[in-house]
Scaffold this active site. Structure first.
Site, PDB file in Angstrom:
ATOM      1  N   GLY A 187       0.977  -1.285  -0.075  1.00  0.00           N
ATOM      2  CA  GLY A 187       0.027  -0.085   0.035  1.00  0.00           C
ATOM      3  C   GLY A 187       0.747   1.322  -0.092  1.00  0.00           C
ATOM      4  CB  SER A 188      -0.046   4.762   0.733  1.00  0.00           C
ATOM      5  OG  SER A 188      -0.799   4.722   2.148  1.00  0.00           O
ATOM      6  N   GLY A 201       2.049   2.337   5.269  1.00  0.00           N
ATOM      7  CA  GLY A 201       3.296   1.478   6.012  1.00  0.00           C
ATOM      8  C   GLY A 201       3.808   2.080   7.500  1.00  0.00           C
ATOM      9  CD  GLU A 229       4.857  -3.806  -3.916  1.00  0.00           C
ATOM     10  OE1 GLU A 229       4.731  -3.094  -4.885  1.00  0.00           O
ATOM     11  OE2 GLU A 229       4.764  -5.109  -3.888  1.00  0.00           O
ATOM     12  CB  CYS A 280       3.584  -1.114  -7.338  1.00  0.00           C
ATOM     13  SG  CYS A 280       2.206  -1.493  -6.167  1.00  0.00           S
TER      14      CYS A 280
END
Length: 463
Positions: free
Chosen positions: A209-210, A214, A231, A265
């Site tokens: 995610g963002s 995170g 990630e 991504c």
């Protein structure tokens, strides 16, 4: 707090799916069930685990005709591309199943007289996968299949935008006959997710995610000493050298920038072109971009669907407008794309030149159909600019010289170096990033290391 999660479709703004939030008691019970099931699951022979997982992959693929339009409605990807995600899902799943025996093999050091010594790879316990909407099957499978193959049990919390994906996973594993409690999915709020992590309900968290997300994961896990794979964001660069095959570079970089409406991504968000090939590249790139068809993802002719939300499109519009105010040149007239409508998720692709690294569009993740392109004098300038980023997921080099690509790759702070391709995950190679892109690794044998812990045996056989 709302008692349900609703997916608002980017296609027409309708409520496409709605599910009740799990109660705190249901969440606690699910994790308790996962821990109990894991005690038995870790003792199931590897070949049997592989049979279960392979059957689940087969069951998922059998649902393709329902899954493809569901994806279009949930997150906006055109139906003409929907099956591609399932092909990638299958490739990764089957590869990770196939290498499990090798990846989990006991490590035996050189013999030592009077001792038996070895290192086993033990499962961690319960893996909590928190998956995003942009590639909802591909991102989730990166951890789910290897976690199960390694002897862990899995609890999946999927993004609100792709509620039905979690149900598809559940259905596939049920059709495969997976023992109860080995795989479960939960509909949870952000607050519930944080509480589950803080309570050490799981032994590992796999989050995609963002960067902000995170950070929230790490804050929730503070002091818990649980494993965490993150990630996060990306601003992936490409460099077109003087010796590049130009037709190939243009075709692949346009696709790398605009596939999935730029919501990838590892999508290409900034490009550096050698000055000797500048005009040729820009002319080809702009020309091909103009051939995209922006429209409903349910239409087979559409090659560019809506962004996931109107707010996401507005963010990208804001980046474009700010760049133009700062001196950038916009090469695409949005009016030539009839579906481009301010206030909606439908956004035309944009190509910007005369950009610089003081502009948000070159430094901050866009996650939309816009790319900034800069002219460079040589490899050294390209390397400097590619490294001038808070992110580091992938970097693509377009050249006919493999040694040059390797040399340049050695100087780039990134998780993956591509030559003459981009926006792809090879399951035989580890998927990882540096800087604000996150930490940890998935896929390949290295991915299994993150889902297990080493346990050493030092047995003295002669006294």
């Amino acid at each position: 707090m709302t008692d349900k999660i609703t997916c608002i479709s980017p296609v027409d703004g309708s409520a496409y799916a709605s599910r009740p939030l799990a109660t705190d008691a249901e969440i606690a019970a699910a994790f308790a069930s996962a821990h109990a099931a894991q005690e038995k699951w870790k003792r199931v022979p590897l070949a049997e685990r592989a049979a279960y997982c392979s059957a689940a992959v087969d069951a998922m693929l059998a649902m393709k005709d329902e899954i493809v339009p569901e994806l279009a409605w949930q997150m906006g990807r055109p139906v003409r591309y929907g099956a591609g995600e399932l092909r990638g899902f299958e490739e990764r799943a089957r590869y990770m199943i196939s290498i499990a025996a090798e990846a989990l093999e006991t490590i035996v050091p050189s013999p030592k007289d009077g001792f038996t010594r070895y290192i086993k790879r033990e499962p961690l316990g319960v893996v909590f996968t928190i998956a995003p909407w942009n590639y909802p099957y591909l991102t989730a499978v990166n951890s789910i299949i290897p976690a199960l193959m390694a002897g862990n049990t899995v609890v999946l919390k999927h993004a609100a935008q792709t509620l039905l994906v979690a149900e598809r996973f559940q259905s596939a594993f049920e059709k495969a006959g997976l023992p109860k409690g080995v795989f479960q999915h939960l509909v949870m709020s952000h607050a519930q997710t944080a509480r589950a992590i803080s309570a050490r309900a799981a032994n590992m968290v796999c989050f995609t995610g963002s960067v902000a997300g995170g950070k929230a994961m790490e804050q929730a896990a503070a002091g818990c000493f649980i494993n965490m794979g993150l990630e996060l964001g990306g601003k992936d660069p490409a460099y077109v050298r003087a010796d590049a095959n130009m037709a190939h570079a243009v075709e692949n970089l346009v696709d790398g920038a605009f596939f999935n409406s730029g919501q990838s991504c590892c999508g290409i968000e900034r490009i550096y072109v050698h000055k000797s090939r500048w005009d040729e590249f820009i002319d080809g790139f702009v020309s091909l971009t103009k051939q995209y068809v922006l429209g409903s993802p349910l239409d087979e002719a559409t090659t560019l669907g809506p962004l996931v939300k109107a707010a996401a499109a507005q963010f990208v519009r804001g980046q474009i407008e700010a760049a133009v105010r700062g001196g950038a040149t916009a090469h695409i007239d949005p009016k030539s794309f009839k579906m481009d409508r301010p206030g909606t998720p439908y956004l035309a692709p944009e190509v910007l030149t005369s950009v610089n690294h003081q502009m948000s569009v070159m430094m901050e993740e866009s996650f939309g159909p816009v790319v900034g392109i800069m002219k460079v004098a040589d490899d050294a300038e390209a390397i400097s600019l590619m490294n001038d980023s808070p992110y580091g997921l992938t970097a693509a080099i377009w050249t006919e010289d493999e040694k040059a690509a390797q040399k340049i790759g050695d100087e780039i702070a990134t998780g993956t170096v591509f030559m003459n391709r981009c926006d792809y995950l090879d399951p035989a190679l580890t998927w990882t990033g540096v800087k604000d892109t996150g930490r940890g690794a998935t896929l390949s044998v290295v991915g299994y290391e993150a889902l297990t812990r080493p346990k050493s045996y030092h047995l003295r056989t002669k006294i």
